[in-house]
Design a protein around this motif. Structure first.
Motif, short mmCIF file in Angstrom:
data_model
loop_
_atom_site.label_atom_id
_atom_site.label_comp_id
_atom_site.label_asym_id
_atom_site.label_seq_id
_atom_site.Cartn_x
_atom_site.Cartn_y
_atom_site.Cartn_z
N ALA A 147 0.81 -1.22 0.00
CA ALA A 147 0.00 0.00 0.00
C ALA A 147 0.84 1.26 0.00
CB ALA A 147 -0.94 -0.01 1.20
N HIS A 148 2.18 1.13 0.11
CA HIS A 148 3.10 2.27 0.17
C HIS A 148 2.78 3.19 1.35
CE1 HIS A 148 4.91 1.14 -3.56
NE2 HIS A 148 3.72 1.08 -4.11
N ARG A 149 2.20 2.64 2.41
CA ARG A 149 2.00 3.40 3.64
C ARG A 149 1.88 2.37 4.76
NH1 ARG A 149 -3.48 3.25 5.22
NH2 ARG A 149 -4.75 2.23 3.64
N PRO A 150 2.13 2.78 6.02
CA PRO A 150 2.04 1.79 7.11
C PRO A 150 0.62 1.26 7.27
CG PRO A 150 3.13 3.79 7.85
CD PRO A 150 2.58 4.09 6.50
N VAL A 151 0.48 -0.06 7.17
CA VAL A 151 -0.82 -0.71 7.38
C VAL A 151 -0.68 -1.59 8.61
CG1 VAL A 151 -2.54 -2.29 6.45
CG2 VAL A 151 -1.35 -0.73 4.94
N ILE A 152 -1.41 -1.25 9.66
CA ILE A 152 -1.22 -2.00 10.91
C ILE A 152 -2.52 -2.64 11.39
CG2 ILE A 152 0.83 -0.80 11.75
CD1 ILE A 152 -1.07 0.92 13.42
N HIS A 153 -3.48 -2.88 10.49
CA HIS A 153 -4.73 -3.45 11.01
C HIS A 153 -4.57 -4.88 11.49
CE1 HIS A 153 -5.89 -4.19 6.53
NE2 HIS A 153 -4.95 -4.99 6.94
N GLU A 154 -3.43 -5.54 11.17
CA GLU A 154 -3.18 -6.88 11.73
C GLU A 154 -3.04 -6.84 13.25
OE1 GLU A 154 -1.88 -5.96 8.94
OE2 GLU A 154 -2.25 -7.55 7.50
#
Lengths: 161, 93, 114
Positions: free
Chosen positions: C68-75
């Protein structure tokens, strides 16, 4: 006058934002509204309120637990693979007298102990004094007692009591 | 670098499938009800990890929602089974 | 398979974490199958629940952030659910087993295999 549980509201709002996957002002407002309503509504159902006295000690506890989980993962992996040398592995129950009284601290201790591979919380006697643990690799009951008392109970009493 | 990642994905998939078969054998074999509940608990965690792995393999985020739902409902299911073993009924009057 | 080329800073740690998580989960389930007594069988699956799940979730976070080229932290949500729920199930199953053993009056050292 009861204190407002700010940490819970902030946590629930963060969870809402993560679930929706956006940080737009509308979602933020909706999240704050929902979590505030939920927290205030459910406060009547839970009569007990936790008091987090020292958040920095909680951080220390978190890192300590992370290190312990890593170590005991390695230990349990060795037992599963049978890499314990000639030593026979005995499991058994250990009784540990506790001085912790705060229900939230006891719940935290139960979560820590059970999520560490190798130990499972089995019972807490109804007068809240003796904890029964099941330990997979029981070498010396006194060692287990010392680990629980000095490594966790001390810090938990600092945080919650 | 992509080759290493594809190998890791395949390796993890193999591990999860083997782990799920181990848990399934334990669930069918028993010998007692608490073994079956424990095996079901392990099985749903493994299934959730497999879904996360599939999400990485296909580069989509759709699998994440399924994994989240499995994590939630698996907990409710094994909790209800354990409660049933403990009390003989799930929702007490 | 992955079509787009992902940067190496995400691929290398994610690969190592996936391999480690796979090994941990497999060992946990093999332990569940191999151990002789029920109370011993309680312990290995929590390996998969802690280190196995943690490794795969961090790997998933890295990969989806790179995609996504951005921090994805929904995990993190799944991590929170697993950390809070899996000990509860383990404790309830343990208590159920103790309860059933007392109800059947098994001798405590009985090997529960077969």
């Amino acid at each position: 006058m009861k204190r407002t549980p700010w940490l819970l509201i902030i946590g629930l709002t963060l969870m809402w934002l993560l679930l929706t996957g956006s940080a737009s002002p509308g979602q933020l407002l909706l999240g704050v509204a929902v979590s505030t309503l939920m927290t205030l509504g459910f406060r009547a159902v839970r009569p007990l309120h936790p008091h987090l006295r020292r958040p920095l000690s909680a951080l220390r506890l978190f890192f300590r637990v992370a290190v312990d989980i890593l170590k005991s993962n390695v230990a349990v992996a060795r037992i599963v693979l049978g890499l314990t040398g000639k030593r026979e592995v005995h499991s058994g129950f250990v009784d540990i007298p506790l001085e912790l009284r705060d229900p939230h601290a006891l719940a935290t201790l139960a979560t820590i102990v059970t999520s560490t591979p190798g130990t499972v919380w089995a019972d807490l006697s109804s007068d809240d004094h003796v904890l029964t643990l099941h330990v997979l690799d029981l070498r010396d009951p006194q060692v287990t007692r010392d680990i629980i008392k000095h490594r966790y109970e001390h810090l938990l009493r600092e945080i919650f009591e | 670098m992509n080759a290493l990642f594809n190998f890791a994905l395949g390796f993890a998939q193999l591990c999860f499938v083997l782990a799920m078969s181990c848990a399934a054998i334990r669930m069918i074999h028993g010998p007692r009800a608490q073994d079956r509940v424990l095996a079901l608990d392990t099985l749903y965690i493994n299934a959730m990890l497999t879904l996360l792995m599939l999400g990485m393999r296909t580069s989509t985020t759709f699998y994440f929602d399924i994994a989240l739902l499995i994590a939630l409902f698996g907990f409710v299911g094994s909790m209800a089974l354990a409660k049933f073993l403990l009390r003989g009924e799930v929702i007490e009057p | 398979m992955t079509d787009t080329v992902l940067p190496a800073w995400a691929l290398l740690p994610a690969s190592l974490l996936l391999i480690l998580g796979g090994i941990c989960t497999l060992l946990g389930s093999v332990g569940l199958l191999r151990m002789k007594r029920f109370y011993d069988r309680m312990h290995p699956p929590s390996m998969g629940n802690t280190l196995g799940a943690g490794c795969v979730l961090i790997a998933s976070m890295l990969i989806s952030s790179a995609l996504a080229h951005r921090p994805v932290i929904h995990e993190l949500l799944i991590t929170v659910f697993i950390v809070t729920t899996s000990p509860i199930t383990a404790m309830l199953v343990m208590r159920a087993a103790l309860h059933r053993q007392i109800a059947r009056r098994d001798p405590p050292g009985k090997t529960d295999s077969g």
